[in-house]
Write an enzyme that holds these catalytic residues in place. Sequence first.
Site, short mmCIF file in Angstrom:
data_model
loop_
_atom_site.label_atom_id
_atom_site.label_comp_id
_atom_site.label_asym_id
_atom_site.label_seq_id
_atom_site.Cartn_x
_atom_site.Cartn_y
_atom_site.Cartn_z
N SER A 105 -4.92 42.87 28.18
CA SER A 105 -3.82 42.40 29.00
C SER A 105 -3.91 42.98 30.41
O SER A 105 -4.95 42.88 31.04
CB SER A 105 -2.49 42.73 28.31
OG SER A 105 -1.45 41.92 28.82
N ASP A 112 -2.91 36.61 24.24
CA ASP A 112 -2.93 38.03 24.57
C ASP A 112 -3.54 38.89 23.46
O ASP A 112 -3.17 38.78 22.29
CB ASP A 112 -1.49 38.49 24.84
CG ASP A 112 -1.43 39.92 25.31
OD1 ASP A 112 -1.74 40.16 26.48
OD2 ASP A 112 -1.10 40.80 24.49
#
Length: 631
Positions: A375, A494
Amino acid sequence: MPRLAVNVPPPRHAHQEDLLGRLLQSCFGELGAPELALLREQLEWVELAAGQVLMTQGQAADSMYITVSGRLRVFVHDEAGPPRRVRELGRGQVIGEMALYTGEPRSATVVAIRESVLVRLPRHGFEQLVARSPQASVAMTREVIRRLQRQPSHDSAERPVTMGLLPVSAGVDTADFARGLAQALAAIGRVHVVDAAAVDRALGPGAAQRSGGDERPLALLLDRLEAEADFVLLLGDDAPGGWTRRCARHSDELLLLADATQPPALHATEQQLLLPAAAAAPLQARAAEVLVLLHDEHTRLPAGTAAWLARRPLDDHVHLRRGHAGDLARLARLQSRTAVGLVLAGGGARGFAHLGVLQALREAGVEVDRVGGTSIGAVMAAMAAADPPLDEAIGVLRQAFSINPTGDFNLVPVISLIRGRRLRRTVSQAALSLLGGPAAIEDLWKGFFCVATNFTQQRELVLERGDLVTALLASTAIPGALPPVLHGGELLCDGGSLNNFPTDVMRRMRGVGTVIGVDLALQQPRPLDLAELPGAWALAWDRLRPLRRRKYELPSLTSLLLGVTMLYSASRRQQARASCELCFNPPLHRVGMLQWNRFDKIQRQGREHAQQVLRQLPPGLRRRLGAREPG
């Protein structure tokens, strides 16, 4: 597949006997001189050719081995897939010792990946040793138990001793490169540099190029040099002659040296020696091949790396700038397995603290060789892998994140609450400013990876190749909050959903000996002093108050979604932290994941925390990291 031939020992030579004595002392230090002498009487010498199998998983076990020289690869056969490579074993490794105690079948297959010399202790020899000296039995048992307790929990590979340097393009000065690498390796251990001319001086004209017939004098010379040094660099010729073939056969790893400005075509050495050997090697039983791409010292960022990698069965690649001592030092650390890997966790705006940690590491003289993250940690790690001046990078990122990257909410949130256009623009503009143009992951100066979640296949995905911006957007695409990314017909989102702090991935990276992690999780989550949740109107009214006057410290819907997606990763946090030799956890009190307007404050908190931790490093870890003493 060639099988092991035992009880046909090669002639013993003085340097082998001396080296064996040192290895036995290292492996079984508690044994006294009489016991060591008894042990040596029971040992049998064994030679393996490249590709020869030492032991096979499931077969009866009746002996143990000690590697005197060479390199072997360990495979485990699973029922539902091909053999899995577990680790590599070099000089001084004890193999199959549990067979002397349990007699159970072999738990793995072990194959020589180059010419290797070992000694074998059969069970009947062990039993004779025990009968003649009970003290030897106690000492060996105790030492074996200690060795098993000291084994690392992560995959490991012993550092290579003998490395072949083979030019695979025009324009490469192999001798000059070897001098620089030898100088960098000399800070770690003793180095011998050997070329064809040196062999001819030692054994007579033409000895290096001789093939067929009696090659034993050359093999013994190289074996002796290997016994005397921590590292041996074999310098191959520009053509695939007898000496270059010997370099390829006798090396633990091969460094393929290429001028990055030349076309990526296959060299004659690769076509005639390496590719046929790779095609014929059982169980990938060949020396690892690492492509070293040499660039002009003023190159801003490599380009076109994918074309080089697509043509070769490589294990890794490294970018080096000519005349750049730091790049050669990084290669030396990778080859000696002392490289430093940095892992940056996800955490939204809290990830600005990563920049402060990077500043503190740079100030302390700690060089990072590989980087990875998830991320926002992936974004910051990619910046570090591009290796720009740090102040310049911080300025670029400050400007890029000056506009809220998650502020473009969907009016009709069918796939995600946030449209993601601002984030794409932020990441793309930052990458363009730092890199000078579009780039692939494999073009970065330092080895880089990021973690995403393959939603289609419901598994973790480590991205090490391909378009950099696409990989970063996939790693940051928080499910429900941001739209997923299409990649090869599959949906990626993610990586924090499954692995927000991927220290385990860094542990598997070639050359990494020390892992530094930056964890952004709250150190002590604060409980809420509420009997029940307030109503929607009360919460809406409370949000209109200034931050310090709010009554309810509850997360927003978006923040709640962000946190929920990382619950599984949070459950792995302690395991991830245990994989680090050094872990930073900045105390980012009252800093939310979406507070993008607090760039400087978050960065400063990360820097101050890292400076404090680095001042308190234990001496041993300080030496491993090369950190300066605190002033």
